[in-house]
Design a protein around this motif. Structure first.
Motif, PDB file in Angstrom:
ATOM      1  N   ASP A  36       0.741  -1.349   0.127  1.00  0.00           N
ATOM      2  CA  ASP A  36      -0.035   0.099  -0.019  1.00  0.00           C
ATOM      3  C   ASP A  36       0.829   1.204   0.000  1.00  0.00           C
ATOM      4  OD1 ASP A  36      -2.100  -1.470  -0.029  1.00  0.00           O
ATOM      5  OD2 ASP A  36      -2.467  -1.461   1.958  1.00  0.00           O
ATOM      6  N   ARG A  37       2.071   1.110  -0.070  1.00  0.00           N
ATOM      7  CA  ARG A  37       3.173   2.384  -0.061  1.00  0.00           C
ATOM      8  C   ARG A  37       3.318   2.667  -1.542  1.00  0.00           C
ATOM      9  NH1 ARG A  37       8.401   2.333   3.250  1.00  0.00           N
ATOM     10  NH2 ARG A  37       7.054   2.644   5.143  1.00  0.00           N
ATOM     11  N   TYR A  81      -3.059   5.723   2.477  1.00  0.00           N
ATOM     12  CA  TYR A  81      -2.044   4.891   2.010  1.00  0.00           C
ATOM     13  C   TYR A  81      -0.740   5.879   2.482  1.00  0.00           C
ATOM     14  CZ  TYR A  81      -4.823   2.668  -1.418  1.00  0.00           C
ATOM     15  OH  TYR A  81      -6.049   1.968  -1.920  1.00  0.00           O
ATOM     16  N   ASN A 102       2.898   0.484  -7.894  1.00  0.00           N
ATOM     17  CA  ASN A 102       2.757   1.377  -6.902  1.00  0.00           C
ATOM     18  C   ASN A 102       3.584   2.663  -6.985  1.00  0.00           C
ATOM     19  OD1 ASN A 102       0.961  -0.393  -5.957  1.00  0.00           O
ATOM     20  ND2 ASN A 102       2.068  -0.716  -3.773  1.00  0.00           N
ATOM     21  N   ILE A 235      -6.213   0.943  -6.163  1.00  0.00           N
ATOM     22  CA  ILE A 235      -5.438   2.065  -5.661  1.00  0.00           C
ATOM     23  C   ILE A 235      -5.881   3.265  -6.390  1.00  0.00           C
ATOM     24  CG2 ILE A 235      -3.245   2.972  -5.249  1.00  0.00           C
ATOM     25  CD1 ILE A 235      -2.461   0.024  -4.297  1.00  0.00           C
TER      26      ILE A 235
END
Length: 261
Positions: A36-37, A81, A102, A235
Motif C-alpha cells: 500500500d506504499r 496510503y 505502486n 488503488i
C-alpha cells in the motif's frame, strides 16, 4: 505428521522445514506491508512543482511545493496510503515509474500518445504549450508551422518538446529546461517551448531574465498523476476519489488562488 525422534525431539529435517517456513513468512511480510506504499515522483517545474531548498531534486514531500504538488498532497490526505515523494530529472523519473507497481508521476500531460502507458488520476492543472522568444527578438508567428524555420530549445521527455520533434521541428534537446532561457539570450536557440507560466518564472528566478516574449500559444493540455499500469486499479480508484473529494471541498481552488500573481 512431522517426523519425531524417539525422544520426542524434532528431527533435523523437521527443524529445517520449520526454519524454511519461518523465513518464507518473513520474506513475504515486508512485501505485504509495502503493497500500500506509493512512490510518487515529480520534477522541478515551478510553479507546478518546485524544490523548497533551491536544489533541482528532493528526497521527501516536505521539500517539494507547487500547484500540482499541493493538489497531490491534498489528495493523499483523503486516502489511507503511505507515500514517498521525490523530485528527479523528468526523463529519469518517467523511466523509473513505468513497469513498477505502486509508482506514479506528476504533473504528466495526458495525451493520445501516452494514454495506454499509464492509469490516470486527475485532472490537476492545465498547461499552455507556448513558444517564447528572447526579449529583444522580432520573431512573429501566425501559426505553428511558421516556427519550422527556427531552432527551438526543449528538453528530453517533455511532452511539448517531443511533440515538436516528432512533427519535424528543429528541437535542441537537453536533460532539463532550466538553461533554455539563456540559450535564447545567447542566440543558441530562437525559440523556447514551455508552459506559459513556467517560462517567465524560470527565466527570472534562474537567470534574472525578464521580458520573454510569448509569440505563440498553440495547445492546452490537462495534467494528471500518471500511475503505472502495474499498480492495482483499486488503488487508482481510491486516489481518484481522494482527488474528487479535495476538489469538491474547494481545496484545489484555494491552491490555485495562492499561486496566482
Amino acid at each position: 505428521m512431522p517426523a519425531i525422534s524417539g525422544s520426542g525431539v524434532p528431527t533435523p529435517l523437521t527443524l529445517i522445514r520449520r526454519v524454511a517456513q519461518g523465513l518464507l513468512l518473513l520474506a513475504l511480510m515486508p512485501t505485504a506491508l509495502a503493497d500500500d506504499r506509493l512512490y510518487i515522483y515529480t520534477e522541478n517545474y515551478p510553479p507546478y512543482n518546485a524544490s523548497t531548498t533551491g536544489q533541482g531534486f528532493a528526497h521527501n514531500a516536505g521539500d517539494i511545493s507547487g500547484i500540482c504538488t499541493d493538489m497531490v498532497k491534498e489528495m493523499m490526505k483523503r486516502v489511507d496510503y503511505e507515500y514517498v515523494m521525490k523530485m528527479r530529472d523528468w526523463s529519469l523519473a518517467y523511466d523509473r515509474v513505468q513497469g513498477r507497481g505502486n509508482h506514479a508521476l506528476f504533473c504528466t500531460a495526458r495525451t493520445d500518445e501516452r494514454e495506454g502507458q499509464f492509469q490516470w488520476v486527475g485532472p490537476l492543472a492545465p498547461i499552455k504549450w507556448t513558444l517564447f522568444a528572447a526579449p529583444d527578438s522580432d520573431i512573429e508567428l501566425a501559426a505553428l508551422d511558421d516556427a519550422k524555420q527556427y531552432k527551438i530549445a526543449g528538453y528530453k521527455g517533455d511532452v511539448m518538446s517531443d511533440y515538436l520533434d516528432g512533427e519535424g521541428f528543429d528541437v535542441i534537446m537537453s536533460v532539463s529546461g532550466e538553461q533554455n532561457p539563456r540559450r535564447l539570450t545567447l542566440g543558441q536557440a530562437d525559440l523556447w517551448v514551455t508552459d506559459g507560466l513556467v517560462g517567465p518564472l524560470v527565466a527570472e528566478e534562474e537567470h534574472g531574465i525578464t521580458g520573454l516574449q510569448p509569440v505563440l500559444v498553440f495547445r492546452e493540455t490537462p495534467m494528471y498523476l500518471a500511475v503505472s499500469n502495474q499498480t492495482d486499479p483499486g488503488i487508482v480508484e481510491d486516489l481518484q476519489r481522494g482527488l474528487d473529494e479535495a476538489r469538491k471541498s474547494g481545496a484545489l481552488d484555494d491552491i490555485i488562488s495562492r499561486y496566482q500573481p
